[in-house]
Write a protein that holds these residues in place. Structure first.
Motif, PDB file in Angstrom:
ATOM      1  N   GLU A  43      -5.227 -97.365  91.838  1.00 41.34           N
ATOM      2  CA  GLU A  43      -4.847 -97.845  93.130  1.00 41.34           C
ATOM      3  C   GLU A  43      -5.801 -98.609  93.917  1.00 41.34           C
ATOM      4  OE1 GLU A  43      -2.670 -95.981  97.126  1.00 41.34           O
ATOM      5  OE2 GLU A  43      -3.346 -94.739  95.380  1.00 41.34           O
ATOM      6  N   GLY A  44      -7.190 -97.935  93.783  1.00 44.17           N
ATOM      7  CA  GLY A  44      -8.201 -98.520  94.599  1.00 44.17           C
ATOM      8  C   GLY A  44      -8.669 -99.846  94.051  1.00 44.17           C
ATOM      9  N   ALA A  45      -8.841-100.139  92.800  1.00 44.00           N
ATOM     10  CA  ALA A  45      -9.401-101.155  92.028  1.00 44.00           C
ATOM     11  C   ALA A  45      -8.425-102.279  92.367  1.00 44.00           C
ATOM     12  CB  ALA A  45      -9.237-100.927  90.707  1.00 44.00           C
ATOM     13  N   LEU A  46      -7.071-102.045  92.376  1.00 48.44           N
ATOM     14  CA  LEU A  46      -6.079-103.099  92.605  1.00 48.44           C
ATOM     15  C   LEU A  46      -6.353-103.670  94.036  1.00 48.44           C
ATOM     16  CD1 LEU A  46      -2.878-101.974  90.859  1.00 48.44           C
ATOM     17  CD2 LEU A  46      -4.451-103.881  90.052  1.00 48.44           C
ATOM     18  N   ARG A  47      -6.300-102.552  94.973  1.00 48.85           N
ATOM     19  CA  ARG A  47      -6.336-103.020  96.322  1.00 48.85           C
ATOM     20  C   ARG A  47      -7.665-103.739  96.657  1.00 48.85           C
ATOM     21  NH1 ARG A  47      -6.532 -98.242  98.061  1.00 48.85           N
ATOM     22  NH2 ARG A  47      -8.728 -97.955  98.169  1.00 48.85           N
ATOM     23  N   GLU A  48      -8.713-103.642  95.828  1.00 47.47           N
ATOM     24  CA  GLU A  48      -9.943-104.122  96.225  1.00 47.47           C
ATOM     25  C   GLU A  48     -10.033-105.661  95.478  1.00 47.47           C
ATOM     26  OE1 GLU A  48     -13.283-101.823  95.340  1.00 47.47           O
ATOM     27  OE2 GLU A  48     -12.384 -99.874  96.591  1.00 47.47           O
ATOM     28  N   SER A  49      -9.227-105.795  94.615  1.00 47.58           N
ATOM     29  CA  SER A  49      -9.465-107.151  93.844  1.00 47.58           C
ATOM     30  C   SER A  49      -8.357-108.070  94.305  1.00 47.58           C
ATOM     31  CB  SER A  49      -8.900-106.810  92.399  1.00 47.58           C
ATOM     32  OG  SER A  49      -7.363-106.354  92.298  1.00 47.58           O
ATOM     33  N   ARG A  50      -7.343-107.946  95.383  1.00 49.05           N
ATOM     34  CA  ARG A  50      -6.476-108.723  96.051  1.00 49.05           C
ATOM     35  C   ARG A  50      -7.166-109.832  96.550  1.00 49.05           C
ATOM     36  NH1 ARG A  50      -1.277-107.559  96.461  1.00 49.05           N
ATOM     37  NH2 ARG A  50      -1.316-108.797  98.424  1.00 49.05           N
ATOM     38  N   LEU A 281     -10.272-105.902  84.717  1.00 48.65           N
ATOM     39  CA  LEU A 281     -10.131-104.943  85.926  1.00 48.65           C
ATOM     40  C   LEU A 281     -11.116-103.752  85.802  1.00 48.65           C
ATOM     41  CD1 LEU A 281      -9.351-104.463  88.859  1.00 48.65           C
ATOM     42  CD2 LEU A 281      -7.415-102.982  87.694  1.00 48.65           C
ATOM     43  N   PRO A 282     -12.323-103.786  86.681  1.00 47.96           N
ATOM     44  CA  PRO A 282     -13.159-102.362  86.593  1.00 47.96           C
ATOM     45  C   PRO A 282     -12.834-101.454  87.415  1.00 47.96           C
ATOM     46  CG  PRO A 282     -14.071-103.989  87.886  1.00 47.96           C
ATOM     47  CD  PRO A 282     -12.951-104.714  87.367  1.00 47.96           C
ATOM     48  N   LEU A 283     -12.637-100.402  86.957  1.00 44.94           N
ATOM     49  CA  LEU A 283     -12.279 -98.985  87.702  1.00 44.94           C
ATOM     50  C   LEU A 283     -13.650 -98.276  88.043  1.00 44.94           C
ATOM     51  CD1 LEU A 283      -9.574 -97.497  85.405  1.00 44.94           C
ATOM     52  CD2 LEU A 283      -9.163 -99.040  87.193  1.00 44.94           C
ATOM     53  N   ALA A 284     -13.288 -97.305  89.247  1.00 44.74           N
ATOM     54  CA  ALA A 284     -14.459 -96.545  89.637  1.00 44.74           C
ATOM     55  C   ALA A 284     -15.068 -95.721  88.460  1.00 44.74           C
ATOM     56  CB  ALA A 284     -13.975 -95.757  90.791  1.00 44.74           C
ATOM     57  N   GLY A 285     -16.367 -95.941  88.126  1.00 39.45           N
ATOM     58  CA  GLY A 285     -16.929 -94.791  86.980  1.00 39.45           C
ATOM     59  C   GLY A 285     -16.941 -95.602  85.762  1.00 39.45           C
ATOM     60  N   ASP A 286     -16.327 -96.763  85.779  1.00 39.29           N
ATOM     61  CA  ASP A 286     -16.441 -97.511  84.540  1.00 39.29           C
ATOM     62  C   ASP A 286     -17.919 -98.214  84.059  1.00 39.29           C
ATOM     63  OD1 ASP A 286     -16.055 -99.426  82.311  1.00 39.29           O
ATOM     64  OD2 ASP A 286     -14.351-100.446  83.032  1.00 39.29           O
ATOM     65  N   ARG A 287     -18.511 -97.639  83.305  1.00 34.64           N
ATOM     66  CA  ARG A 287     -19.991 -97.982  83.125  1.00 34.64           C
ATOM     67  C   ARG A 287     -20.245 -98.983  82.217  1.00 34.64           C
ATOM     68  NH1 ARG A 287     -22.277 -95.341  78.594  1.00 34.64           N
ATOM     69  NH2 ARG A 287     -20.664 -94.110  77.220  1.00 34.64           N
ATOM     70  N   ARG A 288     -18.958 -99.464  81.580  1.00 35.83           N
ATOM     71  CA  ARG A 288     -19.206-100.707  80.827  1.00 35.83           C
ATOM     72  C   ARG A 288     -18.472-101.899  81.393  1.00 35.83           C
ATOM     73  NH1 ARG A 288     -19.405 -97.149  75.681  1.00 35.83           N
ATOM     74  NH2 ARG A 288     -21.539 -96.816  75.644  1.00 35.83           N
ATOM     75  N   ALA A 289     -18.566-101.977  82.748  1.00 42.82           N
ATOM     76  CA  ALA A 289     -17.794-103.241  83.314  1.00 42.82           C
ATOM     77  C   ALA A 289     -18.655-103.569  84.443  1.00 42.82           C
ATOM     78  CB  ALA A 289     -16.550-103.067  83.513  1.00 42.82           C
ATOM     79  N   TRP A 290     -18.711-104.766  84.929  1.00 43.92           N
ATOM     80  CA  TRP A 290     -19.231-105.212  86.130  1.00 43.92           C
ATOM     81  C   TRP A 290     -18.589-104.482  87.362  1.00 43.92           C
ATOM     82  CZ3 TRP A 290     -19.044-111.287  86.100  1.00 43.92           C
ATOM     83  CH2 TRP A 290     -19.708-111.805  84.999  1.00 43.92           C
ATOM     84  N   SER A 291     -19.213-104.206  88.367  1.00 42.11           N
ATOM     85  CA  SER A 291     -18.494-103.600  89.793  1.00 42.11           C
ATOM     86  C   SER A 291     -17.470-104.624  90.247  1.00 42.11           C
ATOM     87  CB  SER A 291     -19.462-102.977  90.790  1.00 42.11           C
ATOM     88  OG  SER A 291     -20.147-104.409  91.318  1.00 42.11           O
ATOM     89  N   LEU A 292     -16.535-104.186  90.944  1.00 42.66           N
ATOM     90  CA  LEU A 292     -15.763-105.259  91.571  1.00 42.66           C
ATOM     91  C   LEU A 292     -16.528-106.174  92.455  1.00 42.66           C
ATOM     92  CD1 LEU A 292     -11.916-103.670  92.279  1.00 42.66           C
ATOM     93  CD2 LEU A 292     -12.729-105.905  91.298  1.00 42.66           C
ATOM     94  N   THR A 293     -17.490-105.643  93.188  1.00 45.47           N
ATOM     95  CA  THR A 293     -18.347-106.411  94.015  1.00 45.47           C
ATOM     96  C   THR A 293     -18.955-107.439  93.425  1.00 45.47           C
ATOM     97  OG1 THR A 293     -18.627-104.354  95.429  1.00 45.47           O
ATOM     98  CG2 THR A 293     -20.281-106.227  95.653  1.00 45.47           C
ATOM     99  N   THR A 294     -19.361-107.295  92.157  1.00 48.78           N
ATOM    100  CA  THR A 294     -20.342-108.213  91.537  1.00 48.78           C
ATOM    101  C   THR A 294     -19.368-109.499  90.899  1.00 48.78           C
ATOM    102  OG1 THR A 294     -22.096-106.927  90.968  1.00 48.78           O
ATOM    103  CG2 THR A 294     -21.778-108.836  89.494  1.00 48.78           C
ATOM    104  N   LEU A 295     -18.157-108.646  90.573  1.00 46.13           N
ATOM    105  CA  LEU A 295     -16.983-109.589  89.628  1.00 46.13           C
ATOM    106  C   LEU A 295     -16.507-110.493  90.834  1.00 46.13           C
ATOM    107  CD1 LEU A 295     -15.203-110.323  87.456  1.00 46.13           C
ATOM    108  CD2 LEU A 295     -13.717-108.410  88.081  1.00 46.13           C
TER     109      LEU A 295
END
Length: 397
Positions: A43-50, A281-295
């Motif tokens: 939910e948070g990841a989708l919201r922040e990626s919009r 799409l990275p999720l909170a706590g996904d240690r093998r993905a860029w953060s949404l901020t960096t992406l």
């Protein structure tokens, strides 16, 4: 001609020459949502990626040799509320001995029917099948049949491999679909790295020369771990942990390398390039993905900066020492950090660092690899001192 007049003419010339420069191409930015099991973190990841990504390509259905068919457990309510255009992705493993066309088509039609019953109206279907070049004729036949049975309102696309550029079957294959997604990351032995920006650029240019339809470039925003091989071939661990011990070699796509490629693509895009699709799409706590901020920063073409700082908080004479990433770039933990202090009667480092105390200075030295996401923080130690200088720190990469 006086100096001021000459200067005015020079400034005017520079202004006019700047106006003649073509504006960078605006490339569509989309996201793969590739989790097999959706969680509340979506939910948070989708919201922040919009803000930065126009459309979602959602893993919907998979077929593997031996394991058979499986559905991704999506959250249709979240997707419906999100409202962005959707493409349902069907993963057909490249190790399948052959494609049972009747079975594959039936599974796709059932999945689409279930999505529609849940209020989802995808704009298209994407087939992700890593077929070898020798199997491209059969794959083309399957795609042509699938195109005939799908509603004309649905776009049909495929994930494609650079190795297909060497096949004379490629033009005919691409003519059967509405668009293609060229995957330029981890396409060969992962021991050679996840991504080569110069090679990716060459592949994209060649692809544009072959296809007559729009294509997208799939770019990496993730990492993997290579586990110690048992029978010669490396075992790759990605978003799903593998229950096995042994050494793990971490590989991560470098955001600055990928950003360099996207800048070149905007300035001089290959023919037919329509946009970029980011995996994943990275999720909170996904240690093998860029953060949404960096992406998001890479997708927008922002300048990347990690800006590591130390933050000290005092509670009853005990100082909590934290490392903070105030920038937009996920970065490795610094190799060494120093902090100016007064007299201390108790100090210690936490996991990942060791601590050395000298008169007036605490020195933290990294003993373990790790990364700190943009905007995140982590405790690295504590101290009981008469004074700590909040601004008296140094960070050494």
């Amino acid at each position: 001609m006086n100096f001021i007049h000459r200067l005015s003419l020079a400034v005017a010339a520079l202004f006019l020459s700047g106006c003649d420069q073509p504006a960078p191409t605006v490339l569509d930015q989309q996201l793969y949502v590739w989790q097999r099991q959706w969680t509340p973190a979506h939910e948070g990841a989708l919201r922040e990626s919009r803000r930065d990504f126009s459309s979602l390509r959602v893993l919907a259905l998979q077929a593997f040799p031996g394991a058979g068919w499986s559905r991704a457990r999506i959250d249709p309510a979240l997707l419906k509320a999100d409202g962005r255009p959707l493409v349902a992705v069907v993963r057909l493993d490249g190790q399948l001995k052959s494609l049972d066309q009747d079975e594959v088509i039936a599974q796709i039609q059932q999945m689409l029917g279930d999505w529609q019953a849940q209020g989802l109206a995808p704009l298209g279907v994407e087939i992700d099948h890593d077929a070898g070049n020798a199997r491209l004729p059969a794959y083309r036949t399957f795609l042509a049949r699938l195109r005939q049975v799908l509603p004309t309102t649905l776009q049909l696309s495929i994930t494609a491999l650079p190795a297909w550029l060497d096949s004379p079957e490629l033009p005919g294959l691409l003519a059967t679909v509405d668009s293609s997604v060229l995957q330029v990351h981890a396409v060969s032995d992962p021991r050679q790295g996840l991504f080569d920006p110069e090679q990716a650029r060459r592949w994209a240019e060649r692809w544009g020369d072959v296809t007559t339809r729009p294509f997208y470039l799939a770019l990496p925003a993730y990492g993997v771990a290579l586990l110690t091989p048992e029978n010669g071939a490396p075992v790759v661990e990605s978003e799903v942990p593998i229950d096995r011990g042994g050494e793990r070699r971490e590989l991560l796509a470098d955001p600055q390398q990928v950003a360099g490629l996207t800048a070149k693509l905007r300035a001089d895009p290959p023919v037919q390039l329509a946009g970029i699709i980011w995996f994943r799409l990275p999720l909170a706590g996904d240690r093998r993905a860029w953060s949404l901020t960096t992406l998001g920063a890479v997708a927008r073409g922002d300048r990347l900066d990690s800006r590591m700082r130390l933050h000290v908080e005092e509670r009853g004479g005990l100082y909590d020492i934290r490392l903070v990433n105030q920038g937009n770039l996920d970065s490795p933990w610094p190799q060494r950090l120093t902090l100016a202090v007064g007299a201390c009667d108790g100090v210690d480092a936490l996991v990942g660092y060791t601590l050395q105390q000298t008169p007036g200075v605490l020195t933290f030295t990294r003993i373990k690899e790790g990364r700190l996401a943009a905007g995140a923080q982590r405790a690295i130690g504590w101290a009981r001192c008469t004074k700590i200088d909040q601004g008296g720190f140094n960070v050494y990469p």
